[in-house]
Design a protein around this motif. Sequence first.
Motif, mmCIF file in Angstrom:
data_model
loop_
_atom_site.group_PDB
_atom_site.id
_atom_site.type_symbol
_atom_site.label_atom_id
_atom_site.label_comp_id
_atom_site.label_asym_id
_atom_site.label_seq_id
_atom_site.Cartn_x
_atom_site.Cartn_y
_atom_site.Cartn_z
ATOM 1 N N ILE A 14 13.278 -4.943 -7.649
ATOM 2 C CA ILE A 14 12.348 -6.040 -6.871
ATOM 3 C C ILE A 14 11.342 -5.790 -5.919
ATOM 4 O O ILE A 14 10.262 -6.059 -6.055
ATOM 5 N N GLY A 15 11.868 -5.114 -4.859
ATOM 6 C CA GLY A 15 11.036 -4.526 -3.901
ATOM 7 C C GLY A 15 9.740 -3.791 -4.205
ATOM 8 O O GLY A 15 8.717 -3.891 -3.844
ATOM 9 N N LEU A 16 10.024 -2.765 -5.077
ATOM 10 C CA LEU A 16 8.906 -2.226 -5.753
ATOM 11 C C LEU A 16 7.991 -2.996 -6.257
ATOM 12 O O LEU A 16 6.691 -2.710 -6.181
ATOM 13 N N SER A 17 8.656 -3.723 -7.066
ATOM 14 C CA SER A 17 7.574 -4.688 -7.907
ATOM 15 C C SER A 17 6.644 -5.599 -7.023
ATOM 16 O O SER A 17 5.581 -5.788 -7.451
ATOM 17 N N LEU A 18 7.272 -5.883 -6.036
ATOM 18 C CA LEU A 18 6.572 -6.832 -4.890
ATOM 19 C C LEU A 18 5.324 -5.839 -4.202
ATOM 20 O O LEU A 18 4.265 -6.529 -3.764
ATOM 21 N N MET A 19 5.977 -4.676 -4.098
ATOM 22 C CA MET A 19 4.732 -3.890 -3.486
ATOM 23 C C MET A 19 3.610 -3.580 -4.401
ATOM 24 O O MET A 19 2.513 -3.799 -4.014
ATOM 25 N N ILE A 20 3.807 -3.406 -5.433
ATOM 26 C CA ILE A 20 2.825 -3.487 -6.717
ATOM 27 C C ILE A 20 1.966 -4.662 -6.798
ATOM 28 O O ILE A 20 0.691 -4.531 -6.649
ATOM 29 N N LEU A 21 2.628 -5.725 -6.690
ATOM 30 C CA LEU A 21 1.865 -6.893 -6.682
ATOM 31 C C LEU A 21 1.018 -7.225 -5.490
ATOM 32 O O LEU A 21 -0.091 -7.520 -5.420
ATOM 33 N N GLY A 22 1.563 -6.613 -4.132
ATOM 34 C CA GLY A 22 0.798 -6.728 -2.829
ATOM 35 C C GLY A 22 -0.402 -5.810 -2.955
ATOM 36 O O GLY A 22 -1.455 -6.033 -2.527
ATOM 37 N N ILE A 23 -0.462 -4.685 -3.669
ATOM 38 C CA ILE A 23 -1.421 -3.776 -3.855
ATOM 39 C C ILE A 23 -2.517 -4.315 -4.721
ATOM 40 O O ILE A 23 -3.666 -4.345 -4.285
ATOM 41 N N ILE A 24 -2.194 -5.112 -5.663
ATOM 42 C CA ILE A 24 -3.101 -5.627 -6.553
ATOM 43 C C ILE A 24 -3.845 -6.609 -5.996
ATOM 44 O O ILE A 24 -4.971 -6.889 -6.239
ATOM 45 N N VAL A 25 -3.024 -7.702 -5.074
ATOM 46 C CA VAL A 25 -3.520 -8.742 -4.325
ATOM 47 C C VAL A 25 -4.555 -8.174 -3.537
ATOM 48 O O VAL A 25 -5.858 -8.631 -3.355
ATOM 49 N N ILE A 26 -4.222 -7.283 -2.722
ATOM 50 C CA ILE A 26 -5.236 -6.586 -1.773
ATOM 51 C C ILE A 26 -6.511 -5.989 -2.648
ATOM 52 O O ILE A 26 -7.714 -6.268 -1.915
ATOM 53 N N ASN A 27 -6.176 -5.250 -3.551
ATOM 54 C CA ASN A 27 -7.537 -4.866 -4.109
ATOM 55 C C ASN A 27 -8.230 -5.731 -4.941
ATOM 56 O O ASN A 27 -9.426 -5.671 -4.992
ATOM 57 N N VAL A 28 -7.800 -6.801 -5.548
ATOM 58 C CA VAL A 28 -8.549 -7.569 -6.475
ATOM 59 C C VAL A 28 -9.051 -8.887 -5.550
ATOM 60 O O VAL A 28 -10.230 -9.262 -5.754
ATOM 61 N N PHE A 29 -8.264 -9.301 -4.520
ATOM 62 C CA PHE A 29 -8.629 -10.525 -3.793
ATOM 63 C C PHE A 29 -9.217 -10.216 -2.413
ATOM 64 O O PHE A 29 -9.847 -11.198 -1.901
ATOM 65 N N SER A 30 -8.998 -9.356 -1.667
ATOM 66 C CA SER A 30 -9.195 -9.144 -0.323
ATOM 67 C C SER A 30 -10.623 -8.730 -0.168
ATOM 68 O O SER A 30 -11.127 -7.959 -0.883
#
Length: 109
Positions: free
Chosen positions: A88-104
């Motif tokens: 679950i934690g690793l999945s949240l990290m993946i989601l965080g990296i995607i959010v940073i790269n796509v939306f930030s």
Amino acid sequence: MSFFYLSIAIIAEVIATSALKASNGFSVLWPSLLTIVGYMIALFFLSLTLKTIPMGIAYAIWSGAGIILISTVGLIVFKQQLDVPACIGLSLMILGIIVINVFSKSTEL
């Protein structure tokens, strides 16, 4: 080029960390040397990345992607198991990296 440099830094860090495990506490020569060289390469390319990507963003991507990849290497190569909270934690990290790269808009100075 920034994300290319960051990718090299991530890959070098994963190789170095894998070699660190294989070095058996720096008691085996070749994995020990690979660890040192790998971390030198990783830090050099991370420093190039920091010229154009803010430090916090670059480090978040570098460390997060490194953790995800080294966990995968541990699972496949070293037969280390991950429990449900780890996944679950690793999945949240993946989601965080995607959010940073796509939306930030902070990924470029």
